[in-house]
Design a protein around this motif. Structure first.
Motif, PDB file in Angstrom:
ATOM      1  N   SER A  54       0.796  -1.225   0.000  1.00  0.00           N
ATOM      2  CA  SER A  54       0.000   0.000   0.000  1.00  0.00           C
ATOM      3  C   SER A  54       0.831   1.279   0.000  1.00  0.00           C
ATOM      4  O   SER A  54       0.349   2.326  -0.438  1.00  0.00           O
ATOM      5  CB  SER A  54      -0.932   0.018   1.217  1.00  0.00           C
ATOM      6  OG  SER A  54      -0.193  -0.121   2.425  1.00  0.00           O
ATOM      7  N   ALA A  57       1.747   2.209  -3.453  1.00  0.00           N
ATOM      8  CA  ALA A  57       0.471   2.451  -4.122  1.00  0.00           C
ATOM      9  C   ALA A  57      -0.098   3.821  -3.767  1.00  0.00           C
ATOM     10  O   ALA A  57      -0.943   4.342  -4.495  1.00  0.00           O
ATOM     11  CB  ALA A  57      -0.540   1.368  -3.758  1.00  0.00           C
ATOM     12  N   THR A  67      -2.256   9.148  -4.973  1.00  0.00           N
ATOM     13  CA  THR A  67      -1.325   8.722  -6.015  1.00  0.00           C
ATOM     14  C   THR A  67      -0.233   9.752  -6.281  1.00  0.00           C
ATOM     15  O   THR A  67       0.956   9.405  -6.362  1.00  0.00           O
ATOM     16  CB  THR A  67      -2.098   8.443  -7.317  1.00  0.00           C
ATOM     17  OG1 THR A  67      -3.097   7.454  -7.046  1.00  0.00           O
ATOM     18  CG2 THR A  67      -1.160   7.949  -8.403  1.00  0.00           C
ATOM     19  N   VAL A  92       3.181   1.539 -11.417  1.00  0.00           N
ATOM     20  CA  VAL A  92       3.013   1.059 -10.045  1.00  0.00           C
ATOM     21  C   VAL A  92       2.197  -0.228 -10.073  1.00  0.00           C
ATOM     22  O   VAL A  92       1.022  -0.225 -10.452  1.00  0.00           O
ATOM     23  CB  VAL A  92       2.329   2.116  -9.161  1.00  0.00           C
ATOM     24  CG1 VAL A  92       2.171   1.593  -7.734  1.00  0.00           C
ATOM     25  CG2 VAL A  92       3.135   3.415  -9.162  1.00  0.00           C
TER      26      VAL A  92
END
Length: 233
Positions: A54, A57, A67, A92
């Protein structure tokens, strides 16, 4: 106790001097840095693939995904300032909640398919919940698969979880940090160590200032990671 014993074994098998075998930031990406300076029509796409959980991300508080404030995209911003003629793709492949064991199972289909020029792996924060030997096997498979295709690899140590006292040598992340460093030395990959920077911030009592949630950095925290990666570029 098992994890602490595993950490002891890793340190025993890979002495501190071995970490000097890690690919140095000064030369490891020489060829990539050169290509980033080439102008049209002789330039080409450079693909940077960020594989992990995460944090790369971009997850923040309450499952919000920031983002553009995550370190892959902050890296892109910094690199474009330095290399204005380069075509750089930040890709990603990170999934929130995932560990390296699961990430390795989709490595061919989700990562190698993008033909990375540089692969960055960041899984340790979630890996601490899984068996160290199985985690090491997963990292090693990904590293070998990338190196077999002449892909440059940079391994990352973890960002913090505020439920862990990261400056306690017995904290549950330490065996996994030692594993990452041992693999970087063994395979002579790049190594970025933002964990040590977060430890410095924590020692100053300022960890909350770089965190968006209990286990996700805010933009300032992501910039700590960026600063550990930029010397390679």
């Amino acid at each position: 106790m098992r994890k602490l014993f595993a950490l002891f074994l890793l340190n025993l098998l890979v002495p501190a001097s071995a970490y000097s075998q890690v690919a140095g930031a000064g030369k490891y990406l020489d060829s990539i840095r050169h290509e980033l300076t080439i102008q049209w029509p002789k330039n080409r796409m450079i693909n940077l693939v960020f594989h992990g959980h995460s944090v790369p991300a971009g997850y923040g508080d309450r499952h919000e995904v920031n983002t553009l404030q995550s370190y892959p995209n902050l890296m892109l911003k910094s690199l474009k300032e330095k290399y204005p003629y380069a075509v750089i793709n930040v890709i990603v492949t990170a999934i929130g909640g995932e560990n390296s064991i699961k990430g390795q199972t989709r490595f061919d289909t989700d990562v190698l398919v993008h033909k990375p020029d540089v692969l960055l792996i960041d899984y340790a924060l979630n890996d601490r919940f899984s068996n160290l030997a199985k985690v090491k096997e997963a990292w090693e498979k990904m590293i070998k698969a990338a190196l077999d295709k002449k892909i440059k690899v940079i391994l990352l140590t973890p960002s913090p979880d505020q439920r862990i006292e990261i400056n306690d040598p017995a904290n549950p992340l330490e065996p996994y940090i030692a594993m990452i460093k041992s693999l970087a030395a063994q395979y002579k990959t790049g190594l970025a160590d933002p964990n040590v920077k977060f430890k410095e911030v924590a020692a100053q009592g300022q960890l909350k200032e770089v965190m968006a949630s209990v286990n996700h950095p805010n933009e300032a925290g992501h910039m700590l990671i960026v600063k550990e990666l930029l010397p390679y570029f």
